[in-house]
Design a protein around this motif. Structure first.
Motif, PDB file in Angstrom:
ATOM      1  N   GLN A  35       2.809  -8.727  -6.853  1.00 26.90           N
ATOM      2  CA  GLN A  35       1.955  -9.915  -7.650  1.00 26.90           C
ATOM      3  C   GLN A  35       2.651 -10.592  -8.803  1.00 26.90           C
ATOM      4  O   GLN A  35       2.454 -11.507  -9.012  1.00 26.90           O
ATOM      5  CB  GLN A  35       0.638  -8.945  -7.997  1.00 26.90           C
ATOM      6  N   PHE A  75       4.681   3.977 -18.665  1.00 24.73           N
ATOM      7  CA  PHE A  75       4.761   3.220 -17.441  1.00 24.73           C
ATOM      8  C   PHE A  75       5.105   4.583 -16.491  1.00 24.73           C
ATOM      9  O   PHE A  75       4.562   4.585 -15.194  1.00 24.73           O
ATOM     10  CB  PHE A  75       5.844   2.321 -17.599  1.00 24.73           C
ATOM     11  N   ARG A  87       5.506   2.852  -3.890  1.00 27.66           N
ATOM     12  CA  ARG A  87       5.037   2.873  -5.246  1.00 27.66           C
ATOM     13  C   ARG A  87       5.165   1.627  -6.079  1.00 27.66           C
ATOM     14  O   ARG A  87       6.448   1.198  -6.121  1.00 27.66           O
ATOM     15  CB  ARG A  87       5.515   4.103  -5.790  1.00 27.66           C
ATOM     16  N   GLY A  88       4.552   1.142  -6.813  1.00 25.94           N
ATOM     17  CA  GLY A  88       4.922  -0.121  -7.697  1.00 25.94           C
ATOM     18  C   GLY A  88       5.030  -1.245  -6.684  1.00 25.94           C
ATOM     19  O   GLY A  88       5.503  -2.429  -7.442  1.00 25.94           O
ATOM     20  N   PHE A  98       3.192   6.014 -13.316  1.00 28.39           N
ATOM     21  CA  PHE A  98       4.151   5.678 -11.783  1.00 28.39           C
ATOM     22  C   PHE A  98       4.292   7.110 -10.933  1.00 28.39           C
ATOM     23  O   PHE A  98       3.923   6.961  -9.837  1.00 28.39           O
ATOM     24  CB  PHE A  98       5.467   5.255 -12.249  1.00 28.39           C
ATOM     25  N   PHE A 108       0.705  -1.231   0.055  1.00 25.72           N
ATOM     26  CA  PHE A 108       0.178   0.147  -0.164  1.00 25.72           C
ATOM     27  C   PHE A 108       0.790   1.278   0.037  1.00 25.72           C
ATOM     28  O   PHE A 108       0.287   2.299  -0.311  1.00 25.72           O
ATOM     29  CB  PHE A 108      -0.888   0.032   1.216  1.00 25.72           C
ATOM     30  N   ASP A 109       2.060   1.227   0.555  1.00 24.15           N
ATOM     31  CA  ASP A 109       2.668   2.487   0.578  1.00 24.15           C
ATOM     32  C   ASP A 109       4.183   2.411  -0.092  1.00 24.15           C
ATOM     33  O   ASP A 109       4.837   3.703  -0.214  1.00 24.15           O
ATOM     34  CB  ASP A 109       3.315   2.687   2.245  1.00 24.15           C
ATOM     35  N   LEU A 156       3.001  -3.094  -5.149  1.00 20.64           N
ATOM     36  CA  LEU A 156       1.822  -4.127  -5.233  1.00 20.64           C
ATOM     37  C   LEU A 156       2.064  -5.029  -6.355  1.00 20.64           C
ATOM     38  O   LEU A 156       2.178  -6.491  -6.397  1.00 20.64           O
ATOM     39  CB  LEU A 156       0.559  -3.501  -5.103  1.00 20.64           C
ATOM     40  N   ILE A 157       2.617  -4.381  -7.559  1.00 14.82           N
ATOM     41  CA  ILE A 157       2.616  -4.906  -8.904  1.00 14.82           C
ATOM     42  C   ILE A 157       3.961  -5.789  -8.744  1.00 14.82           C
ATOM     43  O   ILE A 157       3.966  -7.036  -9.171  1.00 14.82           O
ATOM     44  CB  ILE A 157       2.763  -4.043  -9.972  1.00 14.82           C
ATOM     45  N   LYS A 212      -0.755   6.598  -5.652  1.00 14.00           N
ATOM     46  CA  LYS A 212      -0.960   5.177  -5.725  1.00 14.00           C
ATOM     47  C   LYS A 212      -2.004   4.395  -5.112  1.00 14.00           C
ATOM     48  O   LYS A 212      -1.911   3.574  -5.323  1.00 14.00           O
ATOM     49  CB  LYS A 212       0.495   4.908  -5.132  1.00 14.00           C
ATOM     50  N   LEU A 235       0.009   0.138 -14.329  1.00 15.47           N
ATOM     51  CA  LEU A 235       1.300  -0.143 -14.591  1.00 15.47           C
ATOM     52  C   LEU A 235       1.425  -1.506 -15.032  1.00 15.47           C
ATOM     53  O   LEU A 235       2.471  -1.640 -15.867  1.00 15.47           O
ATOM     54  CB  LEU A 235       1.818  -0.062 -13.134  1.00 15.47           C
ATOM     55  N   GLY A 236       0.726  -2.491 -14.758  1.00 23.99           N
ATOM     56  CA  GLY A 236       0.727  -3.806 -15.373  1.00 23.99           C
ATOM     57  C   GLY A 236       0.503  -3.745 -16.920  1.00 23.99           C
ATOM     58  O   GLY A 236       1.284  -4.277 -17.681  1.00 23.99           O
ATOM     59  N   TYR A 248      -4.130   2.141 -10.496  1.00 24.00           N
ATOM     60  CA  TYR A 248      -2.686   2.444 -10.388  1.00 24.00           C
ATOM     61  C   TYR A 248      -2.088   1.018 -10.889  1.00 24.00           C
ATOM     62  O   TYR A 248      -1.300   1.056 -11.855  1.00 24.00           O
ATOM     63  CB  TYR A 248      -2.253   2.943  -9.019  1.00 24.00           C
ATOM     64  N   THR A 249      -2.251   0.120 -10.192  1.00 27.07           N
ATOM     65  CA  THR A 249      -1.561  -1.201 -10.187  1.00 27.07           C
ATOM     66  C   THR A 249      -1.979  -1.563 -11.587  1.00 27.07           C
ATOM     67  O   THR A 249      -1.130  -2.210 -12.272  1.00 27.07           O
ATOM     68  CB  THR A 249      -1.662  -2.186  -9.256  1.00 27.07           C
TER      69      THR A 249
END
Lengths: 529, 335
Positions: A107, B68, A100-101, B72, A97-98, A103-104, B77, B86-87, B82-83
């Motif tokens: 995953q 991207f 940037r990027g 970003f 959550f905190d 989480l991705i 965020k 990015l993906g 957001y995610t």
């Protein structure tokens, strides 16, 4: 190539060559021939996912804190604010959550892990059903089995790290499985966990296992796997111009390098898309681990499912005698059964060689139908595995099909012993049927589509005899058990116009006139003599 | 059909083989320096088209990489997109390179098939014999076979070197002799109050008929006390069929059992009040609460241990005694 780049490359190459004498090695490597077949790319997927795992894993390491120390969460995920939890869980939330990027990255890492184990398993199926494990490749088979088992361990250690409710339940079960081993069980789990479950140590220790120990061994074994593959050269399917003594395909440079490199980016692209679009392991929804809580209907990652299933299918057996307890209801499904399964898998090449008395070297692949016993054994084992796997989700199946949970368990217990032999018989019959259909083409030729009307009024279709170039003859092994009586081995592959006796595994091959290799015969790329 | 590729001076083995007829999109030709054209070659215009196609792929990749960066930094965020965005950007960027490289190989590089001979997968008998001789000679020089004292003292030293591993490993955890004792010790003592997860003590009337409550000893909800969780269940009068000798363990229809499954240690506390079944969601062991929680389905082999109940002088539930048997899954030293 322009003169400028030519000069630059020449200069660089000379610099390296005058220190490593590398020109011959590099030339042989660039000229190395790789056979083209889609099924050879499955192993590549495993390799590429491992690279993705290393890249994303290093990133996650920079933020993850693998300690069991209790903290009060104060990050930006509101529902868990003020909740006491381990630092491990809190830092996982922080990444999700905190950062940037973050989480991705998490995953992508998780999806790549699933892909890693999946592609290893499918790659092993390919190797098994085509007989690629036979002499001289048994060592690489053993390395492959080790890679798969280590992959499972690595995955389990990895998804246990966030210390959420789901993974903590998994660890609790793992602890009980370890504890069930007679004599040394209690002792070894106490050593591993630093005491009674959950202890303070396990997250930190799993972290070392996950980021250093197992990846180090994996890296070493993958390197060995590929060096052996490189040295022994690929197997190939039968086809015109292909023999036990050669390899037909495209050269490493430029064709294979471009395709393989491109394929890496495709695999990475798929995993990146999954990591961005498909949520996986949302640990914030499970909450921190708490031994008094459990979430119903929760599933482990797919590769642990078969163990979950075998534990669920077990009857409630336990031996209590002479002041000791042996919990067979955990020991058998959790330790003995996987031990036997992985043991048989590792030993299969040696068992097959012993039973068929086959001591020859093999570089040409089998078609599954031509080895009905092996193919049927493989399907039988997979059926056994899949019954266990499905039973790992029997509660979901019961919910989905609206049947009693208890009924699914009874069905699974019956299916586990009934389905595998049944699938053996069915597969064997299919193999024989496919062999016969090949044989028919050999005897009667290929359908041409030309219809003739005979003077009697009868219509017939003209069959053209099979061309020599369309035939791929397998050697007929005289004492092979599954040979059909009275037939000279129907082992021919026909890929001809009009009737493609296709097969899932057989490369469709263009008619090629193959020139002799004009290079020195010993163009080995790993050893210099 | 096929032509020898003679570029580069090195005697190469490839032959540019023909694609299937009608497969016009695959010119096996790179530049003017390449070998003569095959029938599948459709000329410089197709070649240019392929080149533009590949370049487009790479261009798309670059654009997606820049997108991207924009996502970003420009998007908060916390944004729900957001995610995923990015993906998508990362995936398009990677796909662009991947598809471009593969098209480059397929459309622009010649479609050639090369043949390579295998080297034999064994050494000649002479080589093997020579190696064996060298090894034998070396071994002879060490005198390993002849000098018994050297041999035994060396093997002994290697053996004793393994000994330090034992204390190093054994200090990873609690001393082995303490194991069984720790697992056999009841986390509940006589007189411990049954408290809720929030620490509140429980009295008669807090639970409805058929109700269930997870309780902890004297407010100790620490996860490290993993065997302590216990369930308090209120049955209707006469429903409970206690084991002989346990008639006094219930208080006014209330019974208490360990929540930790005797199979693999998950909390078995999915209670169905109509059937009095208590289910463990991990492996579906089912216990019958009215009959001292004996297992009636699934892999569990033993009933859930029962906690004797009593009331203290303020009317709160307390443990009438400690648990009489080890809690949780079975282990070697259990009984």
């Amino acid at each position: 190539m322009t003169t400028m780049t030519g000069k630059a490359i020449g200069g660089g190459a000379r610099y390296v060559d005058e220190r490593l004498t590398s020109a011959n090695f590099i030339r042989r490597s660039m000229n190395k021939v790789f056979p083209d077949h889609w099924s050879f790319m499955i192993g590549e997927i495993a390799l590429y996912s491992f690279i993705i795992l290393l890249l994303t894993g290093v990133y996650l390491m920079l933020f993850f804190d693998a300690t069991a120390r209790e903290v009060i969460y104060n990050g930006s995920y509101v529902p868990l604010k003020g909740v006491p939890m381990s630092e491990a869980y809190s830092s996982t939330l922080h990444i999700s959550f905190d950062v940037r990027g973050g989480l991705i990255m998490r995953q992508i890492h998780h999806w790549a892990a699933l892909l890693f184990v999946s592609s290893i398993v499918v790659h092993m199926m390919r190797v098994f059903f085509t007989g690629a494990f036979r002499k001289p490749r048994e060592i690489n088979w053993l390395i492959g089995v080790s890679l798969m088992i280590l992959g499972l361990l690595e995955g389990f250690a990895g998804y246990s790290l966030p210390d959420d409710l789901l993974s903590g339940t998994g660890l609790r079960i793992a602890y009980s499985v370890g504890q069930s081993v007679p004599v040394v069980g209690t002792w070894s789990t106490f050593l591993l966990f630093g005491g009674n479950f959950p202890g303070e140590s396990i997250i930190g220790r799993l972290y070392v296992v996950h980021i250093l120990l197992v990846p180090g061994i994996l890296l070493a074994l993958i390197t060995a796997h590929m060096m052996i593959l490189w040295y022994q050269k690929h197997t190939q399917f039968r086809g015109p111009g292909r023999t036990e003594e050669n390899v037909v395909g495209s050269r490493m440079y430029p064709s294979y390098a471009a395709k393989g490199g491109g394929f890496f980016f495709l695999v990475f692209g798929v995993v990146a898309a999954l990591g961005g679009l498909a949520q996986i392991n949302p640990v914030w929804m499970y909450g921190p681990f708490n031994p008094s809580q459990v979430s119903a209907g929760a599933q482990p990652d797919w590769y642990i499912g078969f163990l979950e299933g075998s534990l669920r299918l077990s009857p409630g057996w336990e031996i209590r005698a002479f002041g000791h307890t042996i919990p067979l209801n955990i020991l058998i499904p959790g330790v003995v059964l996987p031990g036997i399964m992985f043991g048989l898998l590792a030993l299969y090449p040696f068992l097959e060689a012993a039973f068929t008395k086959d001591k020859a070297q093999h570089h040409l692949l089998d078609r599954p139908r031509d080895k009905p016993v092996r193919t049927s054994l493989g399907v039988m084992s997979l059926t056994f595995y899949f019954v266990l796997w499905i039973m790992g989700a029997n509660d979901i199946a019961a919910h989905l099909f609206r049947i009693s949970l208890n009924l699914t368990t009874y069905m699974g217990q019956v299916a586990l012993f009934l389905l595998p032999p049944l699938m053996y018989a069915i597969t064997y019959r299919i193999c024989i049927g496919l062999q016969r259909s090949d044989h028919e083409v050999l005897v009667h030729g290929v359908e041409t589509g030309t219809i003739h009307r005979l003077p009697s009024g009868e219509y017939i279709e003209v069959h053209a005899p099979v061309q020599e170039s369309q035939l791929v003859l397998s050697p007929v092994e005289p004492d092979h058990p599954e040979r059909i009586e009275g037939e000279r081995g129907p082992r021919a592959l026909v890929s001809a116009a009009g009737r493609a006796v296709g097969s899932f595994f057989v490369a469709k091959k263009k008619d090629t006139s193959v020139p002799a290799d004009q290079r020195e015969r010993d163009d080995d790329t790993l050893t210099k003599r | 059909m096929s032509t020898h590729d003679s570029a580069g001076g090195e005697s190469l083995t490839g032959n540019t083989s023909a694609s299937a007829p009608g497969d016009t999109g695959r010119p096996a030709k790179r530049t003017s320096a390449k070998s003569p054209t095959g029938p599948e070659d459709v000329g410089p215009r197709a070649d240019k088209r392929s080149e533009r196609l590949v370049a487009t792929c790479f261009g798309v990749s670059s654009l997606a990489a820049i997108a991207f960066l924009v996502v970003f930094w420009a998007l908060p965020k916390t944004d729900v997109a957001y995610t995923p965005l990015l993906g998508v950007c990362l995936a398009v960027s990677l796909f662009g390179v991947g598809v471009g490289a593969i098209l480059w190989a397929k459309k622009i590089m010649p479609d050639e098939e090369a043949v390579q001979e295998r080297h034999p997968m064994y050494s000649t008998p002479e080589d093997a014999a020579k190696t064996a001789a060298v090894f034998a000679e070396g071994t002879e020089k060490t005198g390993f076979a002849r000098r018994r004292l050297l041999r035994y003292s060396f093997l002994g030293a290697m053996g004793t070197l393994a000994l330090p591993i034992v204390p190093i490993i054994s200090d990873l955890g609690v001393h082995p002799r303490g194991n069984a004792r720790q697992l056999k010790t009841s986390p509940w003592k006589q007189g411990d109050r049954l408290t809720t997860e929030e620490g509140a003590p429980v009295r008669i009337g807090d639970l409805e008929y058929g109700g269930i409550l997870t309780v902890f000893p004297n407010g100790n909800t620490s996860p490290s006390n993993s065997l302590a969780p216990t369930v308090l269940i209120r049955l209707r009068a006469g429903e409970n069929q206690p084991r002989p000798g346990r008639e006094t363990w219930e208080v006014d229809g209330h019974v208490a059992y360990s929540a930790i499954c005797t199979h693999a240690g998950c909390p078995a506390k999915l209670y169905e009040q109509q059937t009095h079944h208590m289910l463990c969601p991990c492996h579906q062991s089912t216990f019958l609460v009215t009959e001292h929680c004996r297992p009636i389905f699934g892999p569990a082999a033993r009933p859930l241990p029962q906690l004797p109940l009593a009331l203290d002088n303020e009317g709160f539930f307390v443990a009438g005694a400690a648990y009489q048997e080890p809690l949780g899954p079975s282990f070697w030293e259990r009984s």
